[in-house]
Write an enzyme that holds these catalytic residues in place. Structure first.
Site, mmCIF file in Angstrom:
data_model
loop_
_atom_site.group_PDB
_atom_site.id
_atom_site.type_symbol
_atom_site.label_atom_id
_atom_site.label_comp_id
_atom_site.label_asym_id
_atom_site.label_seq_id
_atom_site.Cartn_x
_atom_site.Cartn_y
_atom_site.Cartn_z
ATOM 1 N N LEU A 271 -4.366 2.434 3.145
ATOM 2 C CA LEU A 271 -2.747 1.850 3.124
ATOM 3 C C LEU A 271 -2.440 1.490 1.467
ATOM 4 C CD1 LEU A 271 -2.745 -0.217 6.044
ATOM 5 C CD2 LEU A 271 -1.955 2.163 5.779
ATOM 6 N N CYS A 272 -3.182 2.142 0.446
ATOM 7 C CA CYS A 272 -3.048 1.667 -0.972
ATOM 8 C C CYS A 272 -2.077 2.591 -1.585
ATOM 9 C CB CYS A 272 -4.255 1.836 -1.908
ATOM 10 S SG CYS A 272 -5.432 0.324 -1.766
ATOM 11 N N HIS A 273 -1.043 2.400 -2.182
ATOM 12 C CA HIS A 273 -0.382 3.025 -2.841
ATOM 13 C C HIS A 273 -0.748 3.855 -4.096
ATOM 14 C CE1 HIS A 273 2.463 0.066 -1.100
ATOM 15 N NE2 HIS A 273 3.722 1.133 -0.982
ATOM 16 N N ASP B 247 -27.386 5.570 -7.625
ATOM 17 C CA ASP B 247 -27.469 6.903 -7.309
ATOM 18 C C ASP B 247 -28.658 7.417 -8.488
ATOM 19 O OD1 ASP B 247 -27.262 9.547 -6.299
ATOM 20 O OD2 ASP B 247 -26.006 10.004 -8.055
ATOM 21 N N MET C 270 -7.090 -3.451 -6.090
ATOM 22 C CA MET C 270 -7.818 -2.560 -5.236
ATOM 23 C C MET C 270 -8.378 -1.531 -6.111
ATOM 24 S SD MET C 270 -8.255 -3.951 -2.483
ATOM 25 C CE MET C 270 -9.371 -2.662 -1.724
ATOM 26 N N GLU C 271 -7.660 -1.153 -7.268
ATOM 27 C CA GLU C 271 -8.354 -0.100 -8.194
ATOM 28 C C GLU C 271 -9.353 -0.687 -9.083
ATOM 29 O OE1 GLU C 271 -4.509 1.384 -6.743
ATOM 30 O OE2 GLU C 271 -5.130 -0.464 -7.417
#
Length: 171
Positions: free
Chosen positions: A78-80, A131, A116-117
Site C-alpha cells: 500500500l506504499c505510494h 548475506d 517506509m523508504e
C-alpha cells in the site's frame, strides 16, 4: 493517555486500500531510520579487514540500502511509489560489541512521507551484510530497526525518544 489516530489504510468497510493523497500539498519530506547487526568477533574482524569472500561488505550494503529505498513500493503493497530526491546511507561500527549500525536518510518533495523508504533501506542494507557474511556466521542478529526522525507533511516534525542503545543521526 496517548490518543491513537485512526488507521488510514482501511476504508469505511474495513477493506485495505491505498490512501488518497491527491489533495495533500507537496512538501519537503525527510525520514531517518536505523538498525544494527551484531556478529561474532571473528566475523566482525573479517568485515573490518575487508577480507570477506564476497568483497567489501559495507560498500555493497550501502548500494543495497539505496536500492532498497527505491524499491519500497514494490515490497510494501500500500506504499505510494515516490520520486526520491536524496538518499544517504551511513554506517558506524562498534568493535567492542561486534556490531554494525546503519542510518538511512530518505528525502522527497511530495504528498506522502518517506518513512517506509528509510526503513526499507535499513533492512536491505542489514540483510546484505548478513548475506555476505552468513557463510562464516549464521547466528548474526538484526535488531533495533526503527524510525528515528521524520520531517514534513501535515504532522510536521517527529523525533523518537532518546535511547542509549541506538546512536542518533540528524535529519
Amino acid at each position: 493517555m496517548i490518543q491513537m489516530n485512526p488507521l488510514t489504510h482501511f476504508n469505511a468497510a474495513g477493506q485495505a486500500h491505498m490512501v488518497d493523497v491527491g489533495d495533500k500539498p507537496e512538501t519537503r519530506r525527510v525520514a531517518v531510520a536505523t538498525g544494527h547487526i551484531t556478529m561474532l568477533p571473528a566475523t566482525f574482524a573479517l568485515l573490518q579487514g575487508g577480507n570477506a569472500k564476497k568483497g567489501d561488505v559495507i560498500s555493497i550494503a550501502r548500494l543495497a540500502a539505496i536500492q532498497g529505498t527505491k524499491q519500497t513500493a514494490n515490497l510494501i503493497p500500500l506504499c505510494h511509489p515516490l520520486a526520491l530526491t536524496r538518499v544517504n546511507v551511513d554506517f558506524s561500527v562498534d568493535e567492542a560489541l561486534s556490531r554494525v549500525d546503519i542510518f538511512v536518510t530518505s528525502e522527497t518533495v511530495g504528498r506522502t512521507g518517506v518513512e517506509m523508504e528509510a526503513l526499507s533501506g535499513v533492512m536491505a542494507g542489514l540483510l546484505t551484510v548478513y548475506d555476505m557474511l552468513k557463510a562464516v556466521d549464521r547466528g548474526m542478529q538484526i535488531d533495533g530497526v526503527r524510525l528515528l526522525e521524520k520531517q514534513g507533511g501535515k504532522s510536521g516534525h517527529w523525533q523518537a525518544d532518546s535511547d542509549d542503545s541506538a546512536p542518533r543521526a540528524p535529519c
